[in-house]
Motif scaffolding. Structure first.
Motif, mmCIF file in Angstrom:
data_model
loop_
_atom_site.group_PDB
_atom_site.id
_atom_site.type_symbol
_atom_site.label_atom_id
_atom_site.label_comp_id
_atom_site.label_asym_id
_atom_site.label_seq_id
_atom_site.Cartn_x
_atom_site.Cartn_y
_atom_site.Cartn_z
ATOM 1 N N ALA A 174 -27.277 -55.594 -10.526
ATOM 2 C CA ALA A 174 -26.388 -54.367 -10.382
ATOM 3 C C ALA A 174 -25.258 -54.744 -9.823
ATOM 4 O O ALA A 174 -24.043 -54.358 -10.223
ATOM 5 C CB ALA A 174 -27.105 -53.471 -9.669
ATOM 6 N N ARG A 175 -25.101 -55.445 -8.635
ATOM 7 C CA ARG A 175 -23.902 -55.796 -8.028
ATOM 8 C C ARG A 175 -23.004 -56.566 -9.050
ATOM 9 O O ARG A 175 -21.696 -56.230 -9.078
ATOM 10 C CB ARG A 175 -24.168 -56.652 -6.863
ATOM 11 C CG ARG A 175 -24.593 -55.805 -5.660
ATOM 12 C CD ARG A 175 -24.816 -56.242 -4.544
ATOM 13 N NE ARG A 175 -24.047 -57.553 -4.195
ATOM 14 C CZ ARG A 175 -24.125 -58.434 -3.327
ATOM 15 N NH1 ARG A 175 -25.085 -58.251 -2.280
ATOM 16 N NH2 ARG A 175 -23.311 -59.323 -3.048
ATOM 17 N N HIS A 215 -31.139 -55.819 -7.867
ATOM 18 C CA HIS A 215 -30.061 -55.330 -6.948
ATOM 19 C C HIS A 215 -28.987 -56.318 -7.313
ATOM 20 O O HIS A 215 -27.610 -56.142 -7.560
ATOM 21 C CB HIS A 215 -30.350 -55.488 -5.470
ATOM 22 C CG HIS A 215 -29.200 -55.018 -4.458
ATOM 23 N ND1 HIS A 215 -28.541 -53.804 -4.580
ATOM 24 C CD2 HIS A 215 -28.513 -55.703 -3.872
ATOM 25 C CE1 HIS A 215 -27.779 -53.735 -3.682
ATOM 26 N NE2 HIS A 215 -27.529 -54.799 -2.997
ATOM 27 N N ASP A 264 -21.584 -54.319 -11.615
ATOM 28 C CA ASP A 264 -20.803 -53.254 -10.966
ATOM 29 C C ASP A 264 -21.465 -52.037 -11.273
ATOM 30 O O ASP A 264 -20.561 -51.315 -11.718
ATOM 31 C CB ASP A 264 -19.068 -53.623 -11.298
ATOM 32 C CG ASP A 264 -18.337 -52.694 -10.392
ATOM 33 O OD1 ASP A 264 -18.784 -52.423 -9.040
ATOM 34 O OD2 ASP A 264 -17.301 -52.117 -10.621
ATOM 35 N N ILE A 265 -22.661 -51.826 -11.253
ATOM 36 C CA ILE A 265 -23.231 -50.462 -11.409
ATOM 37 C C ILE A 265 -24.266 -50.147 -10.147
ATOM 38 O O ILE A 265 -24.565 -51.080 -9.568
ATOM 39 C CB ILE A 265 -24.102 -50.502 -12.795
ATOM 40 C CG1 ILE A 265 -25.212 -51.474 -12.799
ATOM 41 C CG2 ILE A 265 -23.182 -50.798 -14.012
ATOM 42 C CD1 ILE A 265 -26.134 -51.614 -13.865
ATOM 43 N N ALA A 266 -24.619 -49.142 -10.357
ATOM 44 C CA ALA A 266 -25.692 -48.478 -9.266
ATOM 45 C C ALA A 266 -26.909 -49.149 -9.272
ATOM 46 O O ALA A 266 -27.469 -49.313 -10.420
ATOM 47 C CB ALA A 266 -25.561 -47.084 -9.376
ATOM 48 N N PRO A 267 -27.523 -49.749 -8.424
ATOM 49 C CA PRO A 267 -28.725 -50.407 -8.328
ATOM 50 C C PRO A 267 -29.841 -49.485 -9.104
ATOM 51 O O PRO A 267 -30.788 -49.964 -9.697
ATOM 52 C CB PRO A 267 -29.114 -50.732 -7.031
ATOM 53 C CG PRO A 267 -27.685 -50.946 -6.260
ATOM 54 C CD PRO A 267 -27.067 -49.900 -6.917
ATOM 55 N N HIS A 268 -29.643 -48.088 -8.719
ATOM 56 C CA HIS A 268 -30.776 -47.277 -9.201
ATOM 57 C C HIS A 268 -30.732 -47.045 -10.920
ATOM 58 O O HIS A 268 -31.786 -46.478 -11.605
ATOM 59 C CB HIS A 268 -30.712 -45.825 -8.533
ATOM 60 C CG HIS A 268 -29.500 -45.125 -9.028
ATOM 61 N ND1 HIS A 268 -28.336 -45.195 -8.463
ATOM 62 C CD2 HIS A 268 -29.361 -44.112 -10.020
ATOM 63 C CE1 HIS A 268 -27.491 -44.399 -9.098
ATOM 64 N NE2 HIS A 268 -28.226 -43.612 -9.893
ATOM 65 N N ARG A 269 -29.655 -47.543 -11.356
ATOM 66 C CA ARG A 269 -29.520 -47.686 -12.960
ATOM 67 C C ARG A 269 -30.209 -48.522 -13.586
ATOM 68 O O ARG A 269 -30.232 -48.691 -14.553
ATOM 69 C CB ARG A 269 -27.833 -47.554 -13.247
ATOM 70 C CG ARG A 269 -27.041 -46.605 -12.732
ATOM 71 C CD ARG A 269 -26.984 -45.604 -13.641
ATOM 72 N NE ARG A 269 -27.090 -45.365 -14.836
ATOM 73 C CZ ARG A 269 -26.006 -45.482 -15.747
ATOM 74 N NH1 ARG A 269 -24.653 -45.671 -15.192
ATOM 75 N NH2 ARG A 269 -25.869 -45.771 -16.989
#
Length: 59
Positions: free
Chosen positions: A23-24, A20, A27-32
């Motif tokens: 991802a932050r 997580h 700057d991408i979605a955590p599920h990616r």
């Protein structure tokens, strides 16, 4: 047996938290972020840390 289950759950949560944060930061979605890739990276870093030689502090 219960300690082993708790250990797996702690590692799982630590990996998910790291995923997580990554991802932050990117700057991408955590599920990616791939759990498998994160697990392999964690295993690699533990193995690498285990094989490092301590520095000679005597000089």
């Amino acid at each position: 047996m219960a300690q082993e289950i708790y250990a797996y759950l702690i590692v799982y949560q630590a990996l998910r938290r790291g995923m997580h944060r990554t991802a932050r930061r990117l700057d991408i979605a955590p599920h990616r972020v791939s759990f498998t890739v994160a697990l392999r990276a964690a295993r690699h870093s533990v193995v690498t840390a285990d094989h490092q030689q301590p520095e000679d502090s005597a000089g």
